[in-house]
Design a protein around this motif. Structure first.
Motif, mmCIF file in Angstrom:
data_model
loop_
_atom_site.group_PDB
_atom_site.id
_atom_site.type_symbol
_atom_site.label_atom_id
_atom_site.label_comp_id
_atom_site.label_asym_id
_atom_site.label_seq_id
_atom_site.Cartn_x
_atom_site.Cartn_y
_atom_site.Cartn_z
ATOM 1 N N MET A 1 0.839 -1.183 0.000
ATOM 2 C CA MET A 1 0.000 0.000 0.000
ATOM 3 C C MET A 1 0.886 1.250 0.000
ATOM 4 O O MET A 1 1.825 1.368 0.782
ATOM 5 C CB MET A 1 -0.919 -0.013 1.222
ATOM 6 C CG MET A 1 -1.780 1.205 1.347
ATOM 7 S SD MET A 1 -2.823 1.096 2.807
ATOM 8 C CE MET A 1 -4.341 1.589 2.091
ATOM 9 N N LYS A 2 0.560 2.179 -0.869
ATOM 10 C CA LYS A 2 1.338 3.403 -0.983
ATOM 11 C C LYS A 2 1.051 4.322 0.208
ATOM 12 O O LYS A 2 -0.113 4.507 0.587
ATOM 13 C CB LYS A 2 0.990 4.097 -2.298
ATOM 14 C CG LYS A 2 1.877 5.259 -2.612
ATOM 15 C CD LYS A 2 1.568 5.821 -3.981
ATOM 16 C CE LYS A 2 2.490 6.993 -4.236
ATOM 17 N NZ LYS A 2 2.245 7.607 -5.528
ATOM 18 N N LYS A 3 2.107 4.886 0.765
ATOM 19 C CA LYS A 3 1.951 5.806 1.902
ATOM 20 C C LYS A 3 1.475 7.166 1.406
ATOM 21 O O LYS A 3 1.911 7.640 0.362
ATOM 22 C CB LYS A 3 3.278 5.962 2.635
ATOM 23 C CG LYS A 3 3.738 4.694 3.291
ATOM 24 C CD LYS A 3 5.062 4.895 3.979
ATOM 25 C CE LYS A 3 5.526 3.579 4.572
ATOM 26 N NZ LYS A 3 6.774 3.701 5.282
ATOM 27 N N LYS A 4 0.600 7.779 2.177
ATOM 28 C CA LYS A 4 0.102 9.110 1.830
ATOM 29 C C LYS A 4 1.107 10.148 2.292
ATOM 30 O O LYS A 4 1.464 10.204 3.472
ATOM 31 C CB LYS A 4 -1.261 9.359 2.482
ATOM 32 C CG LYS A 4 -1.845 10.702 2.088
ATOM 33 C CD LYS A 4 -3.270 10.855 2.547
ATOM 34 C CE LYS A 4 -3.739 12.259 2.285
ATOM 35 N NZ LYS A 4 -4.828 12.382 1.386
ATOM 36 N N VAL A 5 1.588 10.948 1.359
ATOM 37 C CA VAL A 5 2.551 11.998 1.694
ATOM 38 C C VAL A 5 2.082 13.376 1.244
ATOM 39 O O VAL A 5 2.663 14.387 1.648
ATOM 40 C CB VAL A 5 3.953 11.703 1.107
ATOM 41 C CG1 VAL A 5 4.562 10.471 1.760
ATOM 42 C CG2 VAL A 5 3.912 11.556 -0.402
ATOM 43 N N LEU A 6 1.047 13.426 0.431
ATOM 44 C CA LEU A 6 0.485 14.704 -0.002
ATOM 45 C C LEU A 6 -0.890 14.877 0.626
ATOM 46 O O LEU A 6 -1.701 13.949 0.628
ATOM 47 C CB LEU A 6 0.379 14.762 -1.526
ATOM 48 C CG LEU A 6 1.697 14.786 -2.269
ATOM 49 C CD1 LEU A 6 1.456 14.745 -3.771
ATOM 50 C CD2 LEU A 6 2.518 16.004 -1.888
ATOM 51 N N PHE A 7 -1.124 16.073 1.134
ATOM 52 C CA PHE A 7 -2.360 16.354 1.846
ATOM 53 C C PHE A 7 -2.978 17.636 1.314
ATOM 54 O O PHE A 7 -2.267 18.542 0.876
ATOM 55 C CB PHE A 7 -2.081 16.502 3.351
ATOM 56 C CG PHE A 7 -1.494 15.260 3.964
ATOM 57 C CD1 PHE A 7 -2.316 14.287 4.507
ATOM 58 C CD2 PHE A 7 -0.125 15.055 3.970
ATOM 59 C CE1 PHE A 7 -1.783 13.131 5.052
ATOM 60 C CE2 PHE A 7 0.427 13.902 4.520
ATOM 61 C CZ PHE A 7 -0.406 12.937 5.062
ATOM 62 N N SER A 8 -4.290 17.718 1.382
ATOM 63 C CA SER A 8 -4.989 18.945 0.983
ATOM 64 C C SER A 8 -4.748 20.023 2.035
ATOM 65 O O SER A 8 -4.293 19.739 3.146
ATOM 66 C CB SER A 8 -6.490 18.668 0.862
ATOM 67 O OG SER A 8 -7.052 18.446 2.152
ATOM 68 N N ARG A 9 -5.080 21.246 1.689
ATOM 69 C CA ARG A 9 -4.949 22.352 2.649
ATOM 70 C C ARG A 9 -5.769 22.084 3.904
ATOM 71 O O ARG A 9 -5.313 22.368 5.006
ATOM 72 C CB ARG A 9 -5.372 23.681 2.018
ATOM 73 C CG ARG A 9 -4.349 24.248 1.085
ATOM 74 C CD ARG A 9 -4.811 25.624 0.584
ATOM 75 N NE ARG A 9 -3.808 26.201 -0.261
ATOM 76 C CZ ARG A 9 -2.894 27.077 0.144
ATOM 77 N NH1 ARG A 9 -2.865 27.462 1.398
ATOM 78 N NH2 ARG A 9 -2.010 27.565 -0.690
ATOM 79 N N GLU A 10 -6.968 21.564 3.716
ATOM 80 C CA GLU A 10 -7.828 21.276 4.868
ATOM 81 C C GLU A 10 -7.192 20.212 5.763
ATOM 82 O O GLU A 10 -7.204 20.335 6.993
ATOM 83 C CB GLU A 10 -9.222 20.810 4.406
ATOM 84 C CG GLU A 10 -10.045 21.883 3.719
ATOM 85 C CD GLU A 10 -9.670 22.095 2.251
ATOM 86 O OE1 GLU A 10 -9.035 21.200 1.625
ATOM 87 O OE2 GLU A 10 -10.001 23.174 1.720
ATOM 88 N N GLU A 11 -6.633 19.186 5.146
ATOM 89 C CA GLU A 11 -5.981 18.129 5.917
ATOM 90 C C GLU A 11 -4.743 18.670 6.634
ATOM 91 O O GLU A 11 -4.515 18.345 7.803
ATOM 92 C CB GLU A 11 -5.569 16.974 5.001
ATOM 93 C CG GLU A 11 -6.734 16.155 4.487
ATOM 94 C CD GLU A 11 -6.303 15.147 3.431
ATOM 95 O OE1 GLU A 11 -6.777 13.996 3.514
ATOM 96 O OE2 GLU A 11 -5.499 15.495 2.533
#
Length: 184
Positions: A1-11
């Motif tokens: 599973m790919k790790k999440k490294v990019l997030f939205s401004r809200e996140e």
């Protein structure tokens, strides 16, 4: 599973707020510093304007990275996860260390020279929650070496952003004249 490294401004805003809260800092704590700093120069400033600016600053990717890094570095020092003299230097918040201020200046520089000047004022005079973090960081088992500077830098950035907004509003109120560098 790919790790999440990019997030939205809200996140990023939400995660930054959570990371700060986990270390005893609220958005209102930071906004209070920005409010008091700007109130010296601006009549009728609203606290909510400063609070909105703090949230806007926290939505920026660079700030998000700095907040998470500062929190983790301090937690690592509390757990004594660094080796050699750097553990003692960070843990004691050695005045000659300066790397923590560099991270704070990096945040404040996003708002130009005034942002960095405002950060210097907060860093030297230890306004509001920055003073509490600094004092608590002197207690056994608590490290706020990086956090106090990041919090101060966020407050300085929010304060500077408020000044920029107010000055833009003033500029919009003045009658428009054609301006050229070559007008005499």
């Amino acid at each position: 599973m790919k790790k999440k490294v990019l997030f939205s401004r809200e996140e990023m805003t939400r995660l930054s707020v959570e990371a700060l809260r986990s270390r005893g800092v609220t958005v209102d704590d930071i906004a209070e510093i920005a409010f008091k700093q700007q109130a010296r120069y601006t009549e009728n400033i609203k606290f909510e304007t400063c609070r909105e600016s703090v949230l806007k600053v926290l939505s920026l990717r660079d700030i998000f990275h700095h907040v998470l890094l500062a929190v983790e570095l301090d937690k690592m020092a509390e757990k004594k996860l660094f080796e050699g003299p750097i553990q003692d230097i960070i843990e004691s918040d050695l005045g000659l260390f300066g790397v923590d201020e560099v991270l704070g200046l990096d945040v404040a520089r996003l708002y130009g020279v005034i942002g960095m000047t405002n950060f210097g004022d907060i860093d030297v005079n230890k306004h509001g929650i920055v003073s509490k973090l600094n004092e608590d960081g002197k207690k056994e088992g608590i490290v706020h070496t990086f956090l106090d500077d990041i919090v101060g830098a966020i407050a300085a950035s929010a304060s500077t952003r408020v000044a920029q907004i107010i000055n833009e509003d003033i500029a919009q109120e003045e009658p428009h004249k054609k301006v050229s560098l070559f007008d005499q």
